[in-house]
Motif scaffolding. Sequence first.
Motif, PDB file in Angstrom:
ATOM      1  N   LEU A   1      13.643  -5.843  -4.544  1.00 16.91           N
ATOM      2  CA  LEU A   1      12.891  -6.261  -3.359  1.00 16.91           C
ATOM      3  C   LEU A   1      12.063  -7.504  -3.638  1.00 16.91           C
ATOM      4  N   THR A   2      11.440  -7.554  -4.800  1.00 17.96           N
ATOM      5  CA  THR A   2      10.627  -8.714  -5.170  1.00 17.96           C
ATOM      6  C   THR A   2      11.500  -9.959  -5.279  1.00 17.96           C
ATOM      7  N   ASP A   3      12.664  -9.816  -5.923  1.00 18.65           N
ATOM      8  CA  ASP A   3      13.576 -10.956  -6.048  1.00 18.65           C
ATOM      9  C   ASP A   3      14.056 -11.442  -4.689  1.00 18.65           C
ATOM     10  N   ALA A   4      14.091 -10.531  -3.700  1.00 19.83           N
ATOM     11  CA  ALA A   4      14.525 -10.898  -2.342  1.00 19.83           C
ATOM     12  C   ALA A   4      13.385 -11.502  -1.517  1.00 19.83           C
ATOM     13  N   GLY A   5      12.199 -11.615  -2.106  1.00 18.67           N
ATOM     14  CA  GLY A   5      11.083 -12.267  -1.423  1.00 18.67           C
ATOM     15  C   GLY A   5      10.109 -11.334  -0.747  1.00 18.67           C
ATOM     16  N   HIS A   6      10.236 -10.022  -0.982  1.00 21.70           N
ATOM     17  CA  HIS A   6       9.333  -9.070  -0.359  1.00 21.70           C
ATOM     18  C   HIS A   6       8.146  -8.766  -1.285  1.00 21.70           C
ATOM     19  N   GLN A   7       7.064  -8.328  -0.690  1.00 26.85           N
ATOM     20  CA  GLN A   7       5.881  -7.932  -1.448  1.00 26.85           C
ATOM     21  C   GLN A   7       5.854  -6.411  -1.537  1.00 26.85           C
ATOM     22  N   VAL A   8       5.881  -5.886  -2.760  1.00 27.94           N
ATOM     23  CA  VAL A   8       6.007  -4.445  -2.973  1.00 27.94           C
ATOM     24  C   VAL A   8       4.710  -3.868  -3.520  1.00 27.94           C
ATOM     25  N   THR A   9       4.266  -2.790  -2.897  1.00 31.14           N
ATOM     26  CA  THR A   9       3.120  -2.017  -3.390  1.00 31.14           C
ATOM     27  C   THR A   9       3.606  -0.623  -3.740  1.00 31.14           C
ATOM     28  N   GLY A  10       3.373  -0.209  -4.978  1.00 34.26           N
ATOM     29  CA  GLY A  10       3.813   1.100  -5.413  1.00 34.26           C
ATOM     30  C   GLY A  10       2.888   2.200  -4.924  1.00 34.26           C
ATOM     31  N   LEU A  11       3.481   3.347  -4.599  1.00 28.77           N
ATOM     32  CA  LEU A  11       2.722   4.531  -4.210  1.00 28.77           C
ATOM     33  C   LEU A  11       3.079   5.668  -5.160  1.00 28.77           C
ATOM     34  N   GLY A  12       2.085   6.218  -5.815  1.00 29.40           N
ATOM     35  CA  GLY A  12       2.308   7.318  -6.745  1.00 29.40           C
ATOM     36  C   GLY A  12       1.009   7.726  -7.401  1.00 29.40           C
ATOM     37  N   ARG A  13       1.101   8.683  -8.309  1.00 30.55           N
ATOM     38  CA  ARG A  13      -0.105   9.214  -8.938  1.00 30.55           C
ATOM     39  C   ARG A  13      -0.573   8.378 -10.116  1.00 30.55           C
ATOM     40  N   GLY A  14       0.299   7.595 -10.719  1.00 29.90           N
ATOM     41  CA  GLY A  14      -0.033   6.853 -11.932  1.00 29.90           C
ATOM     42  C   GLY A  14      -0.871   5.623 -11.675  1.00 29.90           C
ATOM     43  N   PRO A  15      -1.544   5.123 -12.729  1.00 32.09           N
ATOM     44  CA  PRO A  15      -2.445   3.963 -12.586  1.00 32.09           C
ATOM     45  C   PRO A  15      -1.732   2.657 -12.269  1.00 32.09           C
ATOM     46  N   ALA A  16      -0.424   2.590 -12.497  1.00 37.63           N
ATOM     47  CA  ALA A  16       0.303   1.352 -12.223  1.00 37.63           C
ATOM     48  C   ALA A  16       0.555   1.141 -10.733  1.00 37.63           C
ATOM     49  N   ASN A  17       0.281   2.134  -9.916  1.00 36.19           N
ATOM     50  CA  ASN A  17       0.549   2.051  -8.477  1.00 36.19           C
ATOM     51  C   ASN A  17      -0.619   1.411  -7.724  1.00 36.19           C
ATOM     52  N   GLY A  18      -0.274   0.566  -6.754  1.00 34.85           N
ATOM     53  CA  GLY A  18      -1.307  -0.053  -5.929  1.00 34.85           C
ATOM     54  C   GLY A  18      -1.983   0.940  -5.006  1.00 34.85           C
ATOM     55  N   VAL A  19      -1.242   1.955  -4.591  1.00 32.24           N
ATOM     56  CA  VAL A  19      -1.794   3.054  -3.791  1.00 32.24           C
ATOM     57  C   VAL A  19      -1.606   4.327  -4.605  1.00 32.24           C
ATOM     58  N   ARG A  20      -2.705   4.921  -5.047  1.00 25.85           N
ATOM     59  CA  ARG A  20      -2.636   6.110  -5.903  1.00 25.85           C
ATOM     60  C   ARG A  20      -2.851   7.368  -5.075  1.00 25.85           C
ATOM     61  N   ALA A  21      -1.798   8.160  -4.975  1.00 23.58           N
ATOM     62  CA  ALA A  21      -1.880   9.399  -4.203  1.00 23.58           C
ATOM     63  C   ALA A  21      -0.678  10.266  -4.540  1.00 23.58           C
ATOM     64  N   ASP A  22      -0.827  11.549  -4.299  1.00 21.55           N
ATOM     65  CA  ASP A  22       0.248  12.526  -4.469  1.00 21.55           C
ATOM     66  C   ASP A  22       0.857  12.806  -3.100  1.00 21.55           C
ATOM     67  N   LEU A  23       2.162  12.635  -2.972  1.00 21.09           N
ATOM     68  CA  LEU A  23       2.814  12.835  -1.675  1.00 21.09           C
ATOM     69  C   LEU A  23       2.652  14.252  -1.144  1.00 21.09           C
ATOM     70  N   THR A  24       2.433  15.201  -2.023  1.00 16.72           N
ATOM     71  CA  THR A  24       2.282  16.583  -1.558  1.00 16.72           C
ATOM     72  C   THR A  24       0.883  16.884  -1.031  1.00 16.72           C
ATOM     73  N   ASP A  25      -0.050  15.950  -1.231  1.00 18.61           N
ATOM     74  CA  ASP A  25      -1.436  16.117  -0.759  1.00 18.61           C
ATOM     75  C   ASP A  25      -1.635  15.230   0.463  1.00 18.61           C
ATOM     76  N   ARG A  26      -1.426  15.799   1.648  1.00 18.49           N
ATOM     77  CA  ARG A  26      -1.461  15.014   2.883  1.00 18.49           C
ATOM     78  C   ARG A  26      -2.778  14.282   3.076  1.00 18.49           C
ATOM     79  N   ASP A  27      -3.888  14.973   2.948  1.00 17.78           N
ATOM     80  CA  ASP A  27      -5.180  14.365   3.236  1.00 17.78           C
ATOM     81  C   ASP A  27      -5.494  13.237   2.258  1.00 17.78           C
ATOM     82  N   ALA A  28      -5.200  13.465   0.983  1.00 17.68           N
ATOM     83  CA  ALA A  28      -5.455  12.426  -0.022  1.00 17.68           C
ATOM     84  C   ALA A  28      -4.568  11.208   0.226  1.00 17.68           C
TER      85      ALA A  28
END
Length: 318
Positions: A24-51
């Motif tokens: 996606l980055t090579d195609a010119g898009h801006q990617v933000t990672g979503l996950g529990r780890g510190p490398a993600n721009g958005v840190r959250a667990d998909l199983t925790d709706r409110d968080a």
Amino acid sequence: MTTNQSILLAGASGVLGRHITRALTDAGHQVTGLGRGPANGVRADLTDRDALLRAVDGQHFDTVVLAATALRKAPLRHRDMHATNALRIDGTAHLIEAARATGARRLVAESMVFGYGYGDHGDHVLTEDDAFGPQGATAKLEQHIAAMRIKEQLTFEATGLEGIALRFGLFYGPGGTDAILPMLRKRQLPVADDQGRVLPWIDLVDAASAVVAAVEHGRPGQAYNIVDRTPLGFAAHVRAVAEQFGLPKPTTVPLWLMKPMSYAHAMMRTTMRVSAAKAERELGWTPVHPSSHDGLAALRATTAAAARSANMGRTERS
């Protein structure tokens, strides 16, 4: 959809996710990672709706890509799939809410060809017109198929979102095949003779390029099979890996001996031929590697080149 999109990628730190991020980055898009780890721009667990909703509050994305699983290694037993099954249902529902909250217009979700059903499909070549998510032959298999069925239903029925599902074949390639090399080296990966059974495969880099094509060109409400052009039995694939990397051939055992590895046994008993003609026609996507033999040869060459480069670096420093 326009280029240069802002994309939220759930599962960015996984093996497939890393390939998708690069593509996606090579195609010119801006990617933000979503996950529990510190490398993600958005840190959250998909199983925790409110968080999750708190984590995306105030953010905007054009497209959301769901490529998250709960797998850390290849699933061998039915219970190894339980967390991923839950993620496919609850995680998808929560991510859809989050996508709406960010103003996203499009949702591209990872799916799997096993949603057509485990078992013997014979010589019939499966297309997107075939039933997806039929009743599983056993209660255990129904749990897996139901999770894939519901995930696609949620994707296509998400109000206000253009839902697209990519039904991938079995993954191999950089970051994926590597995991079985030590097992082959130690003769810890037995296989049962295919006896004519075949499965659909897809190189991870080719899979990632299909995600880019779906983000940019996919039709809302559509599913696309993403497989290479050469189905191959599980045992034949593992033997090809051993041959390419100069490792001992895997031990051959009777299929019944694999029964304790219940999920792997169900997969190895499956015969499935799948067409990706729709993806090639509508998305303009074609696999660089038309067969896993081609992809494994390319992987071996890349791995050897990287090893030579690392050795040269060590020599220069010494």
